[in-house]
Structure formats: structure tokens, C-alpha cells
Design an enzyme around this catalytic site. Structure first.
Site, PDB file in Angstrom:
ATOM      1  N   GLU A 209      -7.185  -0.656 -15.496  1.00  0.00           N
ATOM      2  CA  GLU A 209      -7.717  -1.199 -14.242  1.00  0.00           C
ATOM      3  C   GLU A 209      -8.600  -0.149 -13.557  1.00  0.00           C
ATOM      4  O   GLU A 209      -9.676  -0.463 -13.051  1.00  0.00           O
ATOM      5  CB  GLU A 209      -6.545  -1.615 -13.347  1.00  0.00           C
ATOM      6  CG  GLU A 209      -6.920  -2.291 -12.062  1.00  0.00           C
ATOM      7  CD  GLU A 209      -7.095  -3.816 -12.183  1.00  0.00           C
ATOM      8  OE1 GLU A 209      -6.567  -4.424 -13.129  1.00  0.00           O
ATOM      9  OE2 GLU A 209      -7.781  -4.381 -11.314  1.00  0.00           O
TER      10      GLU A 209
ATOM     11  N   HIS B  82       0.834  -1.220   0.000  1.00  0.00           N
ATOM     12  CA  HIS B  82       0.000   0.000   0.000  1.00  0.00           C
ATOM     13  C   HIS B  82       0.862   1.261   0.000  1.00  0.00           C
ATOM     14  O   HIS B  82       0.456   2.290   0.520  1.00  0.00           O
ATOM     15  CB  HIS B  82      -0.985  -0.006   1.186  1.00  0.00           C
ATOM     16  CG  HIS B  82      -2.082  -1.006   0.991  1.00  0.00           C
ATOM     17  ND1 HIS B  82      -3.228  -0.727   0.282  1.00  0.00           N
ATOM     18  CD2 HIS B  82      -2.203  -2.302   1.376  1.00  0.00           C
ATOM     19  CE1 HIS B  82      -4.004  -1.797   0.251  1.00  0.00           C
ATOM     20  NE2 HIS B  82      -3.399  -2.776   0.902  1.00  0.00           N
TER      21      HIS B  82
ATOM     22  N   ASP C  25       2.544   1.997  -3.082  1.00  0.00           N
ATOM     23  CA  ASP C  25       2.717   2.445  -4.487  1.00  0.00           C
ATOM     24  C   ASP C  25       1.870   3.671  -4.805  1.00  0.00           C
ATOM     25  O   ASP C  25       2.352   4.641  -5.371  1.00  0.00           O
ATOM     26  CB  ASP C  25       2.515   1.300  -5.498  1.00  0.00           C
ATOM     27  CG  ASP C  25       1.184   0.596  -5.443  1.00  0.00           C
ATOM     28  OD1 ASP C  25       0.356   0.912  -4.555  1.00  0.00           O
ATOM     29  OD2 ASP C  25       0.947  -0.288  -6.302  1.00  0.00           O
TER      30      ASP C  25
ATOM     31  N   ASP D 163       1.687  -3.837  -9.650  1.00  0.00           N
ATOM     32  CA  ASP D 163       1.412  -5.150 -10.236  1.00  0.00           C
ATOM     33  C   ASP D 163       1.799  -5.202 -11.715  1.00  0.00           C
ATOM     34  O   ASP D 163       2.435  -6.144 -12.182  1.00  0.00           O
ATOM     35  CB  ASP D 163      -0.075  -5.502 -10.081  1.00  0.00           C
ATOM     36  CG  ASP D 163      -0.539  -5.404  -8.632  1.00  0.00           C
ATOM     37  OD1 ASP D 163       0.324  -5.352  -7.738  1.00  0.00           O
ATOM     38  OD2 ASP D 163      -1.762  -5.383  -8.401  1.00  0.00           O
TER      39      ASP D 163
HETATM   40  C1  GLA Z   1      -2.955  -4.330  -4.967  1.00  0.00           C
HETATM   41  C2  GLA Z   1      -2.790  -3.160  -5.939  1.00  0.00           C
HETATM   42  C3  GLA Z   1      -1.361  -2.625  -5.911  1.00  0.00           C
HETATM   43  C4  GLA Z   1      -0.897  -2.331  -4.494  1.00  0.00           C
HETATM   44  C5  GLA Z   1      -1.221  -3.493  -3.554  1.00  0.00           C
HETATM   45  C6  GLA Z   1      -0.952  -3.161  -2.123  1.00  0.00           C
HETATM   46  O1  GLA Z   1      -2.188  -5.409  -5.394  1.00  0.00           O
HETATM   47  O2  GLA Z   1      -3.123  -3.555  -7.242  1.00  0.00           O
HETATM   48  O3  GLA Z   1      -1.247  -1.483  -6.722  1.00  0.00           O
HETATM   49  O4  GLA Z   1      -1.452  -1.141  -4.036  1.00  0.00           O
HETATM   50  O5  GLA Z   1      -2.563  -3.930  -3.672  1.00  0.00           O
HETATM   51  O6  GLA Z   1       0.385  -2.933  -1.927  1.00  0.00           O
END
Ligand code: GLA
Length: 396
Positions: free
Chosen positions: A167, A31, A33, A179
Site C-alpha cells: 500500500e 489514527h 495504528d 486494515d
Molecule cells: C485508514 C488506514 C489505517 C488507519 C485508519 C485510521 O483506514 O489504512 O491504517 O490509520 O485509516 O485509523
């Protein structure tokens, strides 16, 4: 069956190209990014494969092999679809068309070729809802194959940003960049430190010697996960707005230190508790990732693992994105001398824990946890020993 054969069987002609795009793990930096902080992900040995062939009738035909579903849509006028897997494909197609339209003159040939339509088939082995980013892998696979087929010349970073936008706009999750970035940029046996503010990144070899990365899948998929995710993002933004009243130069939680969080947002009261705790966690985590990378650089995996446990505590108590099943799995290994580190991974509210476990102990620990988990939750735990692999690439 390989993806080219699947395509041939399904559409009765041979595909032009095939691509594989992996899921991801994240060692530390959760959490962070979307708060312009740091993350430390890697691509894994679970992936999505796609194959593509051209049509001439302006339609887009998509076959999801694992689901046994095929959907045909006109490529004109793409908008979000009621079937979620379709959104992962058309979401990136939409981004490409938009981008090509913006600079129409230079890309006229690519755009008109693409608007003729195509067939695409897709299969994979990334469990969905396990926090391993199967949706990002689909988006990246599709973008990568379109980039190759229509010679769009996007860089990997451009594609990551386009997939993130897809997304947001088609899947409804206000996710960060991690991701998609990890799926596209992965390199075998390396983790990637991404600075989500500057988008600079650096590869670090992950030398685990007698240890393995083990994912323990709770098999829990909470329906609330995406709305809670979006709420966390908002709470962080609200925190930034409050801090800006005193420190006007602050743009994101990346620019904030612990003292500033305490003075501007603390102490916790029933009304401001959430914003205070969310921001406290993020600021601590951004610091923790930087320290963890130093541990990695000097090979101190003991210190690194300890920080993973600290991250989990923060995600549980301050960020409140864990769930009893994830906490149970982390608590169960916390004092096990064969486990260097463990924590929930990804967005939260279910999915996997990531564990660094001594190879010789993996079987015994998996067996013990599977039985304890079954007793407690009446659910079977799924255990994956995973390896770090290359990012999105063409298949022969
Ligand atoms: C999901 C989101 C990512 C990131 C994580 C938590 O995977 O897609 O962008 O924020 O949660 O780190």
C-alpha cells in the site's frame, strides 16, 4: 456468481484455488495504528474473492469482474501502474518476489514457479471509498492465495506487514497496519485489540445482545483523503521530534502522556496549533481505547458507546479528519436513547459512520436519517447492518 465459475467463464479453465478476504470495521482507536497505539477492529460480512490458475508464459493476467476490465503484464519488472486496482494486486506480487529474492537459495522452486506467471480473477461486495478497507482486502486475498499456491509459508502477521508495504509503495498511502491485520486475523463475533507497537493481539467477544452494528455510508469520497492522511502522519512525527527535545527516550506518541503534550507542544498558537492538536488527540485516543476495552470486558456497553462519541469529537475538532456529512450523521444520533455510540470510522473525509443501535430501532432510525440526509445534502444515505465474520480463508 461464485468466484470459481467466474474464473472458468473468463479464462476457460478451472482455477486451482479460491480465497475470500473481508473488509473491516474499527470499534475504537482511529489514527492510532501508525502512532504505535492500539486499535480494536473486526472483519465483516463484506469481502473480496479471488481465484487463481497458473500460466507458463511469464505473464500476469488480472480480471476485475465487477469493473469488466482485464489487464495483462509481464511478471518481470513490476512497477506501479496507472490503474489503481491493478496496484493492489501487483503491489503484493512485488513484495513476494522481493522477499523470495532475498533468500533465493531456500525458495528457488517457489520463485521460479511464480515467475512463470498466473491468471487471477477478482470480485467483491465491499463498497470502495466507504472506509471499509476494500483495498486491504484485495491485497490480503491476493497474498493469501499466493502463499497457498506457491507454499510460501508466510504467517498472517508477515502477510499483513507485506500488504501494508505494498500500500505504501504502490498505492501511495502511508497507512498503518490495522486494515490488513484485521482482514487476515478476523474471527467471527470477536473484535481484536492490536498493540501496534509490539504487534501483540487479543480477541474479545463482542456481545451486543439487543444491539446491532450499523454503518451509515455518506457516499462522500474526498479526493484529498490520501494526501491529508499522509499529512496527519507527518504532523504526528513532527510532534514526536519536538517532544524528544525534552524527553529523548520517546519513540512515538504511544510513549507520551497528556501532560507531556501540554508542556512540550501547548498552548495552541496559530503556528503550532495543528501539531499540538493532532498529538493531543492521538494521546487521548490511545488512552481511550485501553479504557474502552475494560468497558467491553465487563460488558458496560453504555460506557463503551460514550467513548465512541468522544473519539468522534476528537477526530472532528483536534485531528480534523471529519467532514460536515459525517458530523451531521453523528450529531443526529448523539442524544438518541437507542444509540449507544457513533463516530466516523477509518481515515476520514467521507466514508461511513459506525453506530451501535438497538435492533428494534434500526429501521426507524435508518428511515429518519435517510430522509434528513437527502433533504440536507441531496444524496442518498446507504445503510448497512453488519456482522463480524472470519478473516481471510480458502473457499471450497
Ligand atoms: C485508514 C488506514 C489505517 C488507519 C485508519 C485510521 O483506514 O489504512 O491504517 O490509520 O485509516 O485509523
Amino acid at each position: 456468481m461464485d468466484i470459481r465459475t467466474q474464473f472458468l467463464n473468463h479464462f476457460n479453465y478451472a482455477p486451482l484455488l479460491a480465497v475470500q478476504s473481508p473488509g473491516r470495521i474499527n470499534l475504537i482507536g482511529e489514527h492510532t495504528d501508525y502512532n504505535n497505539g492500539f486499535v480494536l477492529p473486526a472483519a465483516i460480512d463484506k469481502y473480496i474473492q479471488v481465484a487463481i490458475g497458473k500460466r507458463t508464459d511469464g505473464n500476469l493476467q488480472m480480471a476485475a469482474i465487477d469493473l469488466g476490465e482485464t489487464i495483462l503484464l509481464p511478471i518481470e519488472n513490476i512497477k506501479p501502474h496507472p490503474t489503481q486496482w491493478v496496484n493492489y494486486i501487483i503491489g503484493v506480487v512485488f513484495q513476494v518476489i522481493q522477499k523470495l529474492n532475498q533468500k533465493k537459495n531456500n525458495n528457488h522452486a517457489s520463485l521460479s514457479a511464480m515467475m512463470q506467471g498466473f491468471d487471477i480473477c477478482i470480485q467483491g461486495n465491499i463498497p470502495s471509498g466507504a472506509g471499509l478497507s476494500s483495498s486491504a482486502a484485495v491485497e490480503c486475498a491476493v497474498l493469501f492465495i499466493l502463499n497457498e499456491l506457491y507454499q510460501l509459508e508466510y504467517t498472517k502477521m508477515e502477510m499483513a506487514l507485506m500488504a501494508q508495504k505494498a500500500e505504501h509503495e504502490f498505492a501511495g498511502v502511508q497507512c498503518g497496519l490495522m486494515d490488513m491485520f484485521a482482514s487476515l486475523h478476523g474471527q467471527k463475533n470477536k473484535v481484536i485489540l492490536l498493540d501496534c507497537a509490539s504487534l501483540d493481539y487479543a480477541y474479545y467477544p463482542l456481545v451486543l445482545n439487543e444491539y446491532s452494528i450499523v454503518l451509515l455510508d455518506t457516499q462522500i469520497k474526498h479526493a484529498l483523503a490520501s494526501s491529508e492522511y499522509n499529512t496527519r502522519r507527518l504532523e504526528c512525527e513532527q510532534g514526536v521530534e519536538l517532544i524528544q527535545k525534552t524527553y529523548s527516550q520517546v519513540k512515538s506518541l504511544r510513549d507520551v502522556n497528556k501532560e507531556q503534550v501540554e508542556t512540550c507542544l501547548g498552548p495552541a498558537t496559530p503556528t503550532n496549533k495543528n501539531i499540538f492538536h493532532r498529538c493531543k488527540y492521538v494521546v487521548e485516543e490511545v488512552e481511550r481505547v485501553q479504557a474502552a476495552v475494560k468497558d467491553l470486558a465487563v460488558g458496560d456497553m453504555l460506557a463503551f458507546g460514550k467513548k465512541m462519541f468522544e473519539t468522534h469529537q476528537g477526530l472532528t475538532n483536534l485531528y480534523e479528519v471529519s467532514c460536515p456529512e459525517l458530523d451531521f450523521l453523528v450529531d443526529a444520533v448523539q442524544y438518541n436513547e437507542n444509540v449507544l455510540g457513533a463516530r466516523m470510522m477509518g481515515g476520514g473525509f467521507g466514508g461511513c459512520t459506525i453506530n451501535i443501535i438497538k435492533k428494534s430501532a434500526v429501521d426507524a432510525i435508518s428511515k429518519e436519517l435517510t430522509s434528513k440526509y437527502l433533504n440536507k445534502y441531496n444524496k442518498s444515505l446507504v445503510v448497512y447492518t453488519t456482522s463480524i465474520q472470519d478473516g481471510t480463508h480458502l473457499l471450497p
